[in-house]
Design a protein around this motif. Structure first.
Motif, PDB file in Angstrom:
ATOM      1  N   UNK A  72       7.921 -10.902  -6.601  1.00 36.77           N
ATOM      2  CA  UNK A  72       6.760 -10.131  -7.262  1.00 36.77           C
ATOM      3  C   UNK A  72       5.651 -11.030  -8.015  1.00 36.77           C
ATOM      4  N   UNK A  73       6.900 -12.488  -8.515  1.00 42.36           N
ATOM      5  CA  UNK A  73       5.977 -13.498  -9.071  1.00 42.36           C
ATOM      6  C   UNK A  73       4.825 -14.087  -8.088  1.00 42.36           C
ATOM      7  N   UNK A  74       5.305 -14.538  -7.255  1.00 44.35           N
ATOM      8  CA  UNK A  74       4.569 -15.359  -5.900  1.00 44.35           C
ATOM      9  C   UNK A  74       3.807 -14.077  -5.631  1.00 44.35           C
ATOM     10  N   UNK A  75       3.595 -13.506  -5.570  1.00 49.95           N
ATOM     11  CA  UNK A  75       2.383 -12.140  -5.067  1.00 49.95           C
ATOM     12  C   UNK A  75       1.279 -11.720  -6.419  1.00 49.95           C
ATOM     13  N   UNK A 119       0.641  -3.351  -4.895  1.00 53.26           N
ATOM     14  CA  UNK A 119       0.679  -2.111  -5.753  1.00 53.26           C
ATOM     15  C   UNK A 119       2.318  -1.857  -6.078  1.00 53.26           C
ATOM     16  N   UNK A 120       2.582  -1.382  -4.585  1.00 51.55           N
ATOM     17  CA  UNK A 120       3.963  -1.412  -4.013  1.00 51.55           C
ATOM     18  C   UNK A 120       5.143  -2.538  -4.448  1.00 51.55           C
ATOM     19  N   UNK A 121       4.856  -3.254  -4.773  1.00 47.04           N
ATOM     20  CA  UNK A 121       5.271  -4.380  -5.577  1.00 47.04           C
ATOM     21  C   UNK A 121       6.084  -4.675  -6.435  1.00 47.04           C
ATOM     22  N   UNK A 122       4.987  -3.812  -7.564  1.00 45.55           N
ATOM     23  CA  UNK A 122       4.721  -4.398  -8.945  1.00 45.55           C
ATOM     24  C   UNK A 122       5.902  -2.697  -9.167  1.00 45.55           C
TER      25      UNK A 122
END
Lengths: 463, 463, 463
Positions: free
Chosen positions: B298-301, B357-360
């Motif tokens: 997620x941080x990479x994203x 968005x779904x990642x978050x």
């Protein structure tokens, strides 16, 4: 729901026959709301009132009697009466003998009285088991108890059985009890619902003050200056350009302010050669609001990030770029690609992004649920190590951004240095001081002092 | 504050006369800090020391006596002594008879001793009620206990009354007690403060390793290659362009890595025809670090998102665009608007945003407080269903992005496929395997197995 | 691990000799998984089965006996049997006398039976101490209990000692017990694991419905219209342009929908002149899903923000800009810089960003751990004051954005007003109504009513 009640207070079998009956003193708004909720949850409610005849608007299904009659009918009495009227309790000491008396009262001001209402009540009816509870739940929340914040009920008492009984009732009403220990905590519990972000006041004032100053500073240098000297109306800058100067500056300064007290503390301890002397009051206060300062700094950083990302969709910018291109063509010249500029710009962008990333990381670890799930060592690691990394990255970001300005006095309008230059004073000072403090010689000494060593003596550390 | 103390340990009336007196063994740093805090909170503190005369630097107001004398004066004894010195307790077994002995000690290494310090102490003084507590709170935190992480005190003991008494003291000091059950938990409690993100090690190493590799890979293909072949200095790409290639690739690969173990597990269970055999160790470890892998991904994203959004404000990009326009004009030609390109670019942008968005969303649900407020079924739904949706969206994002590259070998520099192509290997494999596994025939079998069915037998499921 | 067990249930010394032995009724999947976990944690497990001989696949090290034999060997019996088979308990009432019987069962539907399984069991074996627990932990989670969501065990019982004993076992298995009070809560506890975001259903449906409508509306006005009238293929707008119209509109409307029920409630109370009458059902439901509506609105706002920030990297936009510049040059004219446009555009960008910022703030305060750490007053302050501020900012953002459109009917395609105009209807209504309600005269009356005053009577407020 009868089963519900017949199971209410399992802890005290002797209650068995009466346990689904609760008594409420006071027919005011809170008393009514509480009774309303109790009836909904399957309790039978008896009100105790000074003059039962005149009591009106009580929830249907509730009985009204005199105080003593009502009290005699139940083992748990909720006191929804204002402290000023507690006097009548003296007469009830016999009937309240050994019963659970729950003080739900709140005051209007913090620390209104020397001792808490609950403790005052406990003195009036020493024979009763006084429990403080429900004061954190508003009457409104009792009737439509849907908001998370209203679900928590702090419970404290010197009698653990009574406390448990009340906590079970709290659960039965669909609320969440929190054991706050002995009645000594009741004062804190009574103050709690009266607070409005007390820990945020100071940081917010500091932040607001600095922001206003920086804003005016930028208005002068960016708008008024060009209006006066170049007769150009740049007032539109007030909407985006200037905020996007103020926010990063504020963010950097506030971030630096977080690490000053730590540095001061270290210096003071080094100087005193002990950690067993209290810090000056102002330093303590400062330390206590570091978290809030950090979160404010983070919000400024977030705003700065968004304000920066919208730059290319701004009419002003697009217009400038296109006209810039057009003039290039008219003049039939091309601005060549400059590698160093590419390096510098990309570098400060990258530093800014990474700095922001760690900023956010710090913010996340300061969420209660996260900071509770890490241990002391991990929390220190994140807050100090990552914190300084963030400070270094953001300072670097600012330095690279204002690269050739610092000394080019052409940029100085009316001898005022650009905001960016100003913003670097505090962080640089902090970083320099920190660099000095982490020099082996000093660092070793501080560590020793923090482990309990003292200049005066040679007491080692046991743990 | 006297009231405070006289209410301290309501659970044990027999304590009444002595309850505001606490005894602390050990005059080292921790002992002193603890005593300091206790005095602040209104307790009277008596230190027990080997040679009371030499004990120095004790907080003002504290008394110092021999171990036995001190212990005889209080019902609660805090042991702030290193485990190596516990030997002297054997002599005190009589005076400690039935008293609460609180072990606050910590070790220097995890699992330093076979049994925990508290259990060891319990063996030395079997007549006392040993409670483990306070070891999670540092001496520093006791003196300036302002940081959230330092407020939690894990308490465990075999005597519940003793545990309650200690928990009340913890609350009185303004800290938050957490009941950890019986003394058997003390080992875990003692290890806790020594940890530094143990669960994060492996995922971070994996992430770091892959990142370095990808970074070098991109440096070769983007910088060195053009330097060698075209004699062009593209080194500035290292700041933004290359990171913005590495981050998305890493994010996608790590995201895919999260779902591999699940797929493997299913395959293994299908093959074995049972769920009652342990998985190979490496698979268990892998499963245990999925959450951490996800948060790193997620941080990479997030970084990729920001790096992408700053593209238009980069000097390099602006310069390229304007020069591009200028050449168009010079050549007096216009690049016509291509609908398919518009479709493709907008499509992969949209997929990327939705995926992010779904990642978050996944990230938010993995916050302790959120994941604790959803039940098992909801958590599974979010983590597996939404997780796969995210994987599909992000993979689609990458596919559309590298659309015409995959097969155009012109893009291959020194026969190295573009990073984007590499990044698709793992996720595609996972998705294909998953597709196979959710085919009705296989899915039904897995479900049966997970419900307890076994190839060998026919035991149905009771629940 | 023996020590572990010998310390298991300190509360009940009489258990001493048997306490590390647990009995499990039922050899189905859950029984086996539970036994498996128990053995891992150092308990000795005895299974009770209808026909012990045929029981298969039990974890190695476990014993199998008849129900009565097994029960006689332990003080704690876990019931992993389906409710339909509980009948056999009637025969066991003697052997279960005074023992702890833990009901771990779950149903397949919410509220499947009139009374909870645990209460039903308690009726069958009145002599036993029935505890409800473990039903929130899946068999799968017991075997690989790594996911946060699976660590919580709700425990409720009418016997507090029994509850404590079970909670200690829960802790010993590395899970987190949550005291849910008396057995009356067991129904809720049994329903819990069957839920799938019940509170989210309605808000999601509302959101989805409106979104689909708005999307089609925009497709008609933006794609079909230009396809029909101008024969131009603008289908690519479906990917980014149209979503970026739908999201902000949805976000604004949903945000406004949150504040309507509050306004309605106030009006109803004003009209009725009391707060002691229930609100109409639909209003209650609406109020209950405000938080969810808010979070959905926030996600739309987030998507809108990202979609807006990617605008400049879109092929379509870049192409349009450059061609626009080129034409300017060809025609040899320059679009002059317009100060008012600069003001308006920058203003709505600024409003949008600030609105989004407070939006995010609201979102953060609705995180469980945050909303639990603020008191009722603070929560109200954030949710209502900041909420309205957000609404005002976002409405202003939309108004400035669609500035000159509202009345320029040239923008109306097929007499359909632009989406932006539509989106303003609800928020403006809310704001107007709110403005009326906070007029001193009305506000004073509402405050009085909320404090318990009634038109009919004159009962003041006690608290």
């Amino acid at each position: 729901m009868e089963t519900n009640c017949s199971n209410m207070t399992p802890l005290s079998p002797d209650f068995a026959e009466k346990e689904n009956v609760v008594c409420i003193f006071g027919t005011g708004d809170y008393g009514r709301s509480l009774g309303f909720k109790m009836l909904q949850s399957g309790f039978s409610v008896i009100y105790g009132s000074r003059n039962p005849s005149s009591a009106s608007l009580l929830p249907t299904g509730a009985e009204v009697l005199s105080h003593s009659e009502a009290a005699s009918k139940s083992h748990i009495i909720f006191v929804a009466v204002q402290r000023d009227h507690y006097s009548f309790f003296t007469k009830l000491s016999k009937v309240l003998q050994g019963k659970i008396v729950v003080d739900v009262s709140n005051n209007f001001k913090i620390n209104q009285y020397s001792e808490s209402n609950a403790e005052y009540l406990a003195q009036l009816v020493p024979a009763a088991k006084v429990v403080k509870a429900f004061n954190t739940v508003s009457a409104w929340a009792l009737q439509s108890g849907t908001l998370d914040a209203s679900k928590q009920v702090f419970v404290c008492s010197n009698d653990s059985k009574a406390k448990q009984a009340v906590m079970n009732i709290v659960r039965a009403l669909g609320l969440t009890p929190h054991d706050q220990g002995s009645l000594a905590a009741s004062k804190e519990v009574e103050n709690y619902p009266l607070q409005l972000f007390p820990t945020w006041r100071l940081p917010l004032y500091i932040g607001a003050g600095l922001t206003v100053f920086m804003f005016l500073y930028c208005v002068i240098t960016d708008v008024i200056y060009s209006a006066v000297t170049e007769k150009k109306d740049a007032s539109f800058r007030i909407a985006v350009s200037i905020p996007n100067k103020v926010f990063p500056v504020m963010s950097l300064i506030l971030l630096a302010l977080i690490y000053i007290p730590g540095v001061f503390a270290a210096i003071i301890q080094l100087y005193r050669g002990t950690k067993y002397k209290r810090f000056p009051h102002w330093l303590d206060r400062w330390m206590l609001c570091r978290k809030q300062l950090g979160l404010i700094a983070l919000s400024y950083a977030l705003l700065h990030a968004i304000y920066t990302l919208v730059i290319p969709i701004r009419y002003y910018v697009r217009n400038r770029i296109s006209s810039n291109i057009i003039t290039q063509i008219r003049k039939n010249e091309t601005s060549p690609f400059d590698n160093t500029i590419a390096w510098r710009t990309d570098a400060y962008i990258a530093l800014g992004i990474l700095g922001f990333f760690f900023y956010v990381l710090l913010g996340i670890t300061s969420l209660p649920s996260v900071s509770n799930s890490v241990n002391w060592r991990e929390f220190r690691f994140v807050q100090s190590k990552l914190g300084y990394l963030t400070l270094v990255l953001c300072t670097g970001h600012a330095v690279l951004f204002g690269w050739d300005w610092f000394l080019s006095f052409s940029k100085y309008k009316w001898y005022l240095p650009p905001a960016c230059t100003l913003s670097l004073v505090v962080p640089c000072t902090v970083l320099v001081l920190k660099l000095i403090l982490i020099m082996p010689c000093l660092d070793r000494r501080i560590t020793k002092i923090r482990q309990g060593w003292e200049k005066s003596s040679a007491a080692g550390t046991k743990i």
